[in-house]
Design a protein around this motif. Structure first.
Motif, mmCIF file in Angstrom:
data_model
loop_
_atom_site.group_PDB
_atom_site.id
_atom_site.type_symbol
_atom_site.label_atom_id
_atom_site.label_comp_id
_atom_site.label_asym_id
_atom_site.label_seq_id
_atom_site.Cartn_x
_atom_site.Cartn_y
_atom_site.Cartn_z
ATOM 1 N N SER A 42 0.842 -1.196 0.000
ATOM 2 C CA SER A 42 0.000 0.000 0.000
ATOM 3 C C SER A 42 0.878 1.247 0.000
ATOM 4 O O SER A 42 1.946 1.270 0.624
ATOM 5 N N VAL A 43 0.442 2.280 -0.670
ATOM 6 C CA VAL A 43 1.197 3.531 -0.731
ATOM 7 C C VAL A 43 1.251 4.204 0.640
ATOM 8 O O VAL A 43 2.250 4.792 1.024
ATOM 9 N N THR A 44 0.161 4.074 1.413
ATOM 10 C CA THR A 44 0.055 4.796 2.678
ATOM 11 C C THR A 44 0.021 3.841 3.865
ATOM 12 O O THR A 44 -0.668 2.814 3.838
ATOM 13 N N THR A 45 0.768 4.198 4.907
ATOM 14 C CA THR A 45 0.756 3.489 6.184
ATOM 15 C C THR A 45 0.158 4.424 7.224
ATOM 16 O O THR A 45 0.524 5.599 7.286
ATOM 17 N N ASN A 122 -6.504 10.920 24.277
ATOM 18 C CA ASN A 122 -6.133 11.758 23.146
ATOM 19 C C ASN A 122 -5.338 10.884 22.186
ATOM 20 O O ASN A 122 -4.832 9.829 22.576
ATOM 21 N N VAL A 123 -5.196 11.325 20.934
ATOM 22 C CA VAL A 123 -4.430 10.537 19.967
ATOM 23 C C VAL A 123 -3.687 11.468 19.021
ATOM 24 O O VAL A 123 -4.201 12.504 18.608
ATOM 25 N N ILE A 124 -2.447 11.088 18.696
ATOM 26 C CA ILE A 124 -1.718 11.712 17.602
ATOM 27 C C ILE A 124 -1.582 10.627 16.532
ATOM 28 O O ILE A 124 -1.285 9.470 16.841
ATOM 29 N N ALA A 125 -1.891 11.006 15.297
ATOM 30 C CA ALA A 125 -1.929 10.024 14.212
ATOM 31 C C ALA A 125 -1.128 10.534 13.020
ATOM 32 O O ALA A 125 -1.139 11.723 12.715
ATOM 33 N N PHE A 126 -0.447 9.611 12.351
ATOM 34 C CA PHE A 126 0.409 9.931 11.215
ATOM 35 C C PHE A 126 -0.017 9.101 10.010
ATOM 36 O O PHE A 126 -0.209 7.898 10.109
ATOM 37 N N GLU A 127 -0.140 9.767 8.881
ATOM 38 C CA GLU A 127 -0.443 9.132 7.600
ATOM 39 C C GLU A 127 0.834 9.260 6.782
ATOM 40 O O GLU A 127 1.190 10.343 6.338
#
Length: 192
Positions: A42-45, A122-127
């Motif tokens: 996949s291109v995105t993780t 809370n959440v920090i998320a990375f694409e």
């Protein structure tokens, strides 16, 4: 941190709606250290880190530094807070604009009150998007570390990729960005 922190990771064609929010159930996602995240077809993780906060009035800013090779979009509690090396109208199949030097950290800050900090979860998320022109056989690069600023006037740290090719009329770009409140410089009009 790349060898210690556990992250929740999803690598697939279609990520579930709301994946970057604090209320999302990521129990089915894999748990990995950043150094263990493999490259994917996949291109995105998609990567997330949930954490608990109490006394949210004590937290003003979150300074983050990260390493990557492609493009990255960052979210805090579902709100987009940063985008690096990726076009504005990106989707899950969008590769980065160029290959980013994976040995260099990019830095940004998050004003927590502006992005929905909340008591509790809370959440920090990375694409993380694949570098342009590379294949799934290339090593995956991701490392992120955050430091909370707890003072009302906490320092914010940011890197910049480009302001303008025109040099400042006074001072230098490095000087203007050195975090010293007494360093001055003037950018030409229209440089931002």
């Amino acid at each position: 941190q790349v060898e210690f922190t556990q992250w929740k990771v999803f690598q697939g064609e279609v990520v579930a709606e709301g994946w970057n929010t604090a209320s999302f159930d990521d129990a089915a996602w894999e748990t990995k250290k950043a150094a263990e995240i493999p490259n994917s077809a996949s291109v995105t993780t998609y990567i997330r880190k949930s954490f608990q906060l109490t006394n949210i009035d004590d937290y003003q800013v979150l300074n983050v530094r990260m390493k990557y090779a492609g493009g990255v979009v960052v979210y805090f509690n579902g709100n987009q807070v940063a985008r690096f090396n990726l076009i504005e109208d990106f989707d899950a199949n969008t590769e980065s604009i160029e290959i980013h030097d994976a040995t260099l950290f990019s830095k940004f800050h998050i004003i927590l009150e502006a992005v929905g900090i909340q008591a509790g979860e809370n959440v920090i998320a990375f694409e993380v998007h694949r570098p342009v022109g590379t294949s799934s056989s290339e090593p995956f690069v991701f490392d992120a570390t955050g430091v909370f600023g707890v003072e009302t006037c906490s320092t914010t740290i940011d890197s910049y990729s480009a302001v303008d090719s025109t040099a400042p009329t006074t001072g230098s770009l490095e000087g203007i960005m050195d975090l010293d409140p007494y360093t001055t410089g003037t950018l030409p009009s229209g440089a931002l």
